[in-house]
Design an enzyme around this catalytic site. Sequence first.
Site, mmCIF file in Angstrom:
data_model
loop_
_atom_site.group_PDB
_atom_site.id
_atom_site.type_symbol
_atom_site.label_atom_id
_atom_site.label_comp_id
_atom_site.label_asym_id
_atom_site.label_seq_id
_atom_site.Cartn_x
_atom_site.Cartn_y
_atom_site.Cartn_z
ATOM 1 N NE ARG A 1 -4.089 -2.151 1.755
ATOM 2 C CZ ARG A 1 -4.803 -2.896 2.576
ATOM 3 N NH1 ARG A 1 -4.544 -2.891 3.882
ATOM 4 N NH2 ARG A 1 -5.787 -3.666 2.114
ATOM 5 C CD GLU B 1 -1.421 -2.572 -3.590
ATOM 6 O OE1 GLU B 1 -1.083 -2.709 -2.404
ATOM 7 O OE2 GLU B 1 -0.631 -2.667 -4.548
HETATM 8 N N1 CAA Z 1 -1.066 -9.022 8.226
HETATM 9 C C1 CAA Z 1 -1.135 -10.357 8.476
HETATM 10 N N2 CAA Z 1 -2.271 -10.967 8.866
HETATM 11 C C2 CAA Z 1 -3.358 -10.204 9.006
HETATM 12 C C3 CAA Z 1 -3.360 -8.821 8.774
HETATM 13 C C4 CAA Z 1 -2.153 -8.218 8.359
HETATM 14 N N3 CAA Z 1 -2.069 -6.916 8.115
HETATM 15 N N4 CAA Z 1 -4.593 -8.323 9.010
HETATM 16 C C5 CAA Z 1 -5.342 -9.368 9.382
HETATM 17 N N5 CAA Z 1 -4.605 -10.503 9.387
HETATM 18 C C6 CAA Z 1 -5.037 -11.866 9.729
HETATM 19 C C7 CAA Z 1 -5.873 -11.865 10.993
HETATM 20 O O1 CAA Z 1 -5.047 -11.977 12.134
HETATM 21 C C8 CAA Z 1 -6.749 -13.079 10.791
HETATM 22 O O2 CAA Z 1 -6.053 -14.254 11.105
HETATM 23 P P1 CAA Z 1 -6.413 -15.153 12.415
HETATM 24 O O3 CAA Z 1 -7.853 -15.508 12.273
HETATM 25 O O4 CAA Z 1 -5.502 -16.319 12.320
HETATM 26 O O5 CAA Z 1 -6.151 -14.248 13.576
HETATM 27 C C9 CAA Z 1 -6.974 -13.113 9.296
HETATM 28 O O6 CAA Z 1 -5.905 -12.358 8.709
HETATM 29 C C10 CAA Z 1 -8.289 -12.503 8.897
HETATM 30 O O7 CAA Z 1 -8.302 -11.164 9.399
HETATM 31 P P2 CAA Z 1 -9.626 -10.379 9.676
HETATM 32 O O8 CAA Z 1 -10.555 -11.223 10.507
HETATM 33 O O9 CAA Z 1 -9.260 -9.034 10.177
HETATM 34 O O10 CAA Z 1 -10.242 -10.304 8.201
HETATM 35 P P3 CAA Z 1 -11.519 -9.545 7.701
HETATM 36 O O11 CAA Z 1 -12.089 -10.428 6.651
HETATM 37 O O12 CAA Z 1 -12.396 -9.084 8.804
HETATM 38 O O13 CAA Z 1 -10.968 -8.177 7.080
HETATM 39 C C11 CAA Z 1 -9.813 -6.735 5.593
HETATM 40 C C12 CAA Z 1 -9.841 -8.042 6.400
HETATM 41 C C13 CAA Z 1 -8.865 -5.795 6.289
HETATM 42 C C14 CAA Z 1 -11.145 -6.066 5.397
HETATM 43 C C15 CAA Z 1 -9.244 -7.237 4.253
HETATM 44 O O14 CAA Z 1 -10.184 -8.115 3.636
HETATM 45 C C16 CAA Z 1 -8.884 -6.129 3.322
HETATM 46 O O15 CAA Z 1 -7.820 -5.536 3.439
HETATM 47 N N6 CAA Z 1 -9.773 -5.862 2.338
HETATM 48 C C17 CAA Z 1 -9.432 -5.013 1.232
HETATM 49 C C18 CAA Z 1 -8.968 -5.880 0.083
HETATM 50 C C19 CAA Z 1 -7.856 -5.263 -0.676
HETATM 51 O O16 CAA Z 1 -7.046 -4.493 -0.170
HETATM 52 N N7 CAA Z 1 -7.777 -5.656 -1.923
HETATM 53 C C20 CAA Z 1 -6.711 -5.179 -2.737
HETATM 54 C C21 CAA Z 1 -6.629 -5.982 -3.985
HETATM 55 S S1 CAA Z 1 -5.053 -5.865 -4.709
HETATM 56 C C22 CAA Z 1 -5.062 -4.535 -5.727
HETATM 57 O O17 CAA Z 1 -5.931 -3.725 -5.725
HETATM 58 C C23 CAA Z 1 -3.828 -4.416 -6.538
HETATM 59 C C24 CAA Z 1 -3.813 -3.594 -7.748
HETATM 60 O O18 CAA Z 1 -4.695 -3.597 -8.596
HETATM 61 C C25 CAA Z 1 -2.640 -2.766 -8.022
#
Ligand code: CAA
Length: 374
Positions: free
Chosen positions: A232, A358
């Site tokens: 990011r 992202e």
């Molecule tokens: N690092 C490592 N692990 C992590 C973490 C991090 N930063 N954040 C969460 N986790 C882990 C959690 O600990 C959890 O694991 P455990 O159950 O073992 O503890 C697991 O991941 C799931 O975490 P959450 O319960 O918090 O997950 P969630 O489903 O509630 O939410 C979210 C996660 C933050 C909303 C995530 O889905 C997110 O970031 N969504 C946005 C998606 C995104 O960024 N997409 C980008 C696509 S790529 C792109 O766009 C590229 C491009 O074109 C250039």
Amino acid sequence: MLREAIRALAEEKIAPRAAAADENEEFPEDSYKDLVAADFHAVHVPEEYGGAGADALAAVIVIEEVARVCASTSLIPAVNKLGTVPLLLSASSELKAAYLPAVARGEGMFSYALSEAEAGSDAAAMRTRAVADGDSYVLNGTKMWITNAGVSEFYTVMAVTDPSAGARGISAFVVEKADKGVSFGPKERKLGIRASPTRTVILEDVRIPASRMIGAPGTGFKTALATLDHTRITIAAQALGIAQGALDFAVGYVKERKQFGKAIGDFQGVQFMIADMAMKLEAARQLTYAAAAKSERAMHGTPVKDLTFFSSAAKTAASDAAMEITTEAVQLLGGYGYTRDYPVERMMRDAKITQIYEGTNQIQRMVMARQILK
Ligand code: CAA
């Protein structure tokens, strides 16, 4: 020195192609070759894998300077990093050695395939399946919004290996364009970053060796999110570059453009706009550089508790600033700014995506709040 070198290449080679690449929606193949020749296409790849071994701040500077002239082209170094950080963080040394040198040599780019049509912000809701079969996995599903899809040779693909385990049932794999059963949808018709192809990646009975799994089964979602903590920051860099390009152009323009008998830059109303644009840009830049320093420390094994916060904060601050600054640049050019004869309308269109991909800036605020409140 690094900034001078990449700025010279960007201004001489990439900038003259930017308007046509946007207009024609063509991947800038010549600019890719120029970046490879100067070793700026994937600067983050460590030296042990044949890369330039640039640290996270150096990668930010490269992306920033390319984005200053062409946001689409800046997705070459940025997405090469996004696609390969999952390997750097979690893959076996054999898997890293199998793929990173080819990226470093410029033989293939690496894309990142997380999102799906019904799993955007809620990335863990993905449906793409990977089923174990002997020494192989068989992948089926469709990944959406994949940057540089079709031109990249390699893909980090997140897929469900255990549907009963939620986010802990997702695994990450390396998939190659050449794998049987891999195909691509048509190019999305986008507002901005039009020279960087965005397509679906379609996986139909794609059989790959089990050794192409990145890390252990069930760790793919964590690897995906941990990757975004590092990358990011590269989107923040892209936003900074786009904004700097727009500010630089607007500054030149207000010194030249005369109305009411003097340069419009002599009017205090215009001066205040320029001052605000430069101030917001510099604040976002300092936050991004601090985040990059944290990313670099974390990459080398030092626990950095606030990396997730800094990464989301930098991406949000820089992309919101870029949207404001590019919009103000169009305003300062008036009617001319609204035409394709000047680059600022392209920069304004390109800036918009940095608030969306992202992770939308709404998701970033959720991530930041979770970090603060936990
Ligand atoms: N690092 C490592 N692990 C992590 C973490 C991090 N930063 N954040 C969460 N986790 C882990 C959690 O600990 C959890 O694991 P455990 O159950 O073992 O503890 C697991 O991941 C799931 O975490 P959450 O319960 O918090 O997950 P969630 O489903 O509630 O939410 C979210 C996660 C933050 C909303 C995530 O889905 C997110 O970031 N969504 C946005 C998606 C995104 O960024 N997409 C980008 C696509 S790529 C792109 O766009 C590229 C491009 O074109 C250039």
